[in-house]
Design a protein around this motif. Structure first.
Motif, PDB file in Angstrom:
ATOM      1  N   ALA A  86       0.935  -1.138  -0.004  1.00  0.00           N
ATOM      2  CA  ALA A  86       0.179  -0.067   0.067  1.00  0.00           C
ATOM      3  C   ALA A  86       0.880   1.182  -0.155  1.00  0.00           C
ATOM      4  N   HIS A  87       0.122   2.431  -0.130  1.00  0.00           N
ATOM      5  CA  HIS A  87       0.940   3.630  -0.380  1.00  0.00           C
ATOM      6  C   HIS A  87       1.519   4.337   0.689  1.00  0.00           C
ATOM      7  N   ASP A  88       0.966   3.864   2.020  1.00  0.00           N
ATOM      8  CA  ASP A  88       1.504   4.618   2.940  1.00  0.00           C
ATOM      9  C   ASP A  88       2.816   4.552   3.398  1.00  0.00           C
ATOM     10  N   TRP A  89       3.643   3.503   2.762  1.00  0.00           N
ATOM     11  CA  TRP A  89       5.127   3.352   3.152  1.00  0.00           C
ATOM     12  C   TRP A  89       5.915   4.372   2.244  1.00  0.00           C
ATOM     13  N   LEU A  90       5.169   5.137   1.308  1.00  0.00           N
ATOM     14  CA  LEU A  90       6.219   5.833   0.562  1.00  0.00           C
ATOM     15  C   LEU A  90       7.099   6.923   1.107  1.00  0.00           C
ATOM     16  N   GLY A  91       6.461   7.872   1.867  1.00  0.00           N
ATOM     17  CA  GLY A  91       7.489   8.675   2.736  1.00  0.00           C
ATOM     18  C   GLY A  91       8.464   8.331   3.420  1.00  0.00           C
ATOM     19  N   VAL A 122       1.412   7.697  -5.649  1.00  0.00           N
ATOM     20  CA  VAL A 122       2.719   7.046  -5.764  1.00  0.00           C
ATOM     21  C   VAL A 122       3.756   8.236  -6.112  1.00  0.00           C
ATOM     22  N   GLN A 123       3.599   9.606  -5.872  1.00  0.00           N
ATOM     23  CA  GLN A 123       4.177  10.670  -6.082  1.00  0.00           C
ATOM     24  C   GLN A 123       4.543  11.347  -4.678  1.00  0.00           C
ATOM     25  N   TRP A 124       5.876  11.732  -4.465  1.00  0.00           N
ATOM     26  CA  TRP A 124       6.504  12.137  -3.444  1.00  0.00           C
ATOM     27  C   TRP A 124       7.617  13.131  -3.586  1.00  0.00           C
ATOM     28  N   GLU A 125       7.532  14.514  -3.083  1.00  0.00           N
ATOM     29  CA  GLU A 125       8.430  15.475  -3.327  1.00  0.00           C
ATOM     30  C   GLU A 125       8.869  15.638  -4.761  1.00  0.00           C
ATOM     31  N   GLY A 126       7.964  15.545  -5.745  1.00  0.00           N
ATOM     32  CA  GLY A 126       8.634  15.776  -6.994  1.00  0.00           C
ATOM     33  C   GLY A 126       8.730  14.672  -7.894  1.00  0.00           C
TER      34      GLY A 126
END
Length: 398
Positions: A86-91, A122-126
């Motif tokens: 799931a997406h919540d690990w992205l940061g 799926v996007q983080w800090e650019g």
């Protein structure tokens, strides 16, 4: 994949533990997953179709304790090129430098092909660190041999649970991981409280609205689950046909049905004075930092897989029909032809709130789960437990 059982499990393991493998012994370009049996079988079918005619075949490994294994394998250079979660690990994974920015390598336009939540997830800090392929949450499941019609309200659900609850005979009213923050979020958030306020970046577990949700959970549901809060113990009554209800996600549906239970999905029940608001997730094929040093063939295979999996009609519809995975591709997201399971999960997703991907959330779940367990066991009242957990979380943030 029992995705939320390990939501609080931070830290590395000494060795890589693989539960099973798909594909050949020489893995080459590799994906990791922690899918349950039914989902894993479907993945194998998808891999066979994807690999047909390819010179660089994609291999797959089914991993026990995904988070621990990634924390060990990626720094050692032994990790996969891609994995599903799931997406919540992205940061956090971004901050750990575990991910690869594929923004310049993808052949699809996230903004036009996927729902807004999925594209953002799926996007983080650019950077772009994966491809979304489904949405999910937990919802109510009932055994039609024990329940004629699903309850519309929580009070109706309590009446049915009371009728079937007899712990002395190993019969329980509900199968439900009672202290897992992801699973119980629908009730914790029922009166407007939030575990974490994404707009302000502040904790919400001490707020009156959150405490009210916890007391709702304590007073209406916890009485009817087994005394052992572990995931496996909680699944047993419904899986054995002795509990009328379960609350779980699409990853568990095929497991219940394979056990001979006609698990039938329904919306979460209405709550007097509130509304169930579960956490929702976007499932992602993440791109790992292994791609930074990968050869052209491995990079091409990984990108092709993620794009193919997320946009191929047979993959999307099979995942939906077999496992209740909600499409996030625009062409299929509003389809009326994906079955009752998807319709029910979609109805629940629309009442939910997207899980925060802020890396600080990684330090929230263990203290929160410990505090929930104290309340579950009667060792602390709700406000006291949340105050203590909040202090511990803030000390970790500092």
């Amino acid at each position: 994949m029992q995705r939320r059982r390990v939501i609080a499990g931070i830290g590395g393991a000494a060795t890589l533990s693989v539960a099973g493998c798909l594909g050949t012994d020489d893995q080459g370009t590799t994906l990791w997953n922690e899918f349950e049996n039914g989902e894993e079988e479907t993945l194998e079918e998808h891999l066979d179709a994807f690999n047909e005619g390819r010179e660089d075949e994609l291999g797959a490994e089914n991993i026990a304790d995904m988070e621990e294994q990634l924390n060990t394998a990626i720094p050692a250079g032994d990790g996969p090129e891609t994995f599903a979660w799931a997406h919540d690990w992205l940061g956090r994974l971004h901050d750990q430098e575990f991910l690869h920015d594929a923004g310049g390598s993808l052949n699809l336009d996230l903004g036009s092909e996927f729902t807004a939540d999925a594209a953002d997830a799926v996007q983080w800090e650019g950077g772009t660190y994966g491809v979304p392929y489904a949405a999910e949450t937990v919802t109510l499941m009932y055994n039609p041999e024990l329940v004629e019609e699903p309850p519309e309200t929580l009070s109706e659900m309590v009446d049915i649970m009371e009728e079937h609850h007899d712990p002395s005979s190993n019969q329980f009213g509900l199968s439900y991981p009672p202290i897992d923050p992801y699973f119980v979020s629908a009730f914790l958030h029922a009166f407007g409280g939030r575990t974490f306020h994404t707009d302000s970046g502040e904790l919400g577990i001490e707020d009156d609205e959150f405490i009210e949700g916890l007391e709702l959970l304590r007073d209406n549901l916890w009485e009817y689950v087994p005394g052992d809060p572990s995931y496996e113990s909680q699944m047993t009554p419904f899986n054995d046909g002795t509990a009328p209800f379960a609350i779980n996600g699409p990853w568990q549906v095929s497991g219940f049905r394979d056990a001979g239970i006609d698990a039938t999905l329904a919306p979460l029940p209405d709550i007097d004075g509130g509304s169930p608001t579960p956490y929702t997730g976007i499932q992602v094929w993440y791109f790992t930092s292994a791609l930074g040093d990968a050869d052209e063939a491995a990079t091409e295979t990984t990108m092709d897989w993620a794009e193919w999996y997320a946009t191929t009609e047979n993959v999307i519809t099979t995942n939906a029909n077999r496992h209740g995975l909600i499409p996030v591709h625009q062409e299929y997201a509003d389809s009326d032809d994906l079955g009752e399971d998807v319709e029910t999960f979609l109805e629940t997703v629309e009442t939910g709130t997207l899980m925060p991907a802020d890396p600080r959330m990684d330090l929230v779940f263990t203290p929160l789960e410990d505090a929930l367990e104290r309340v579950f066991n009667g060792d602390a009242d709700a406000a006291e437990a949340m105050e203590s957990a909040a202090a511990e979380i803030r000390s970790r943030w500092d």
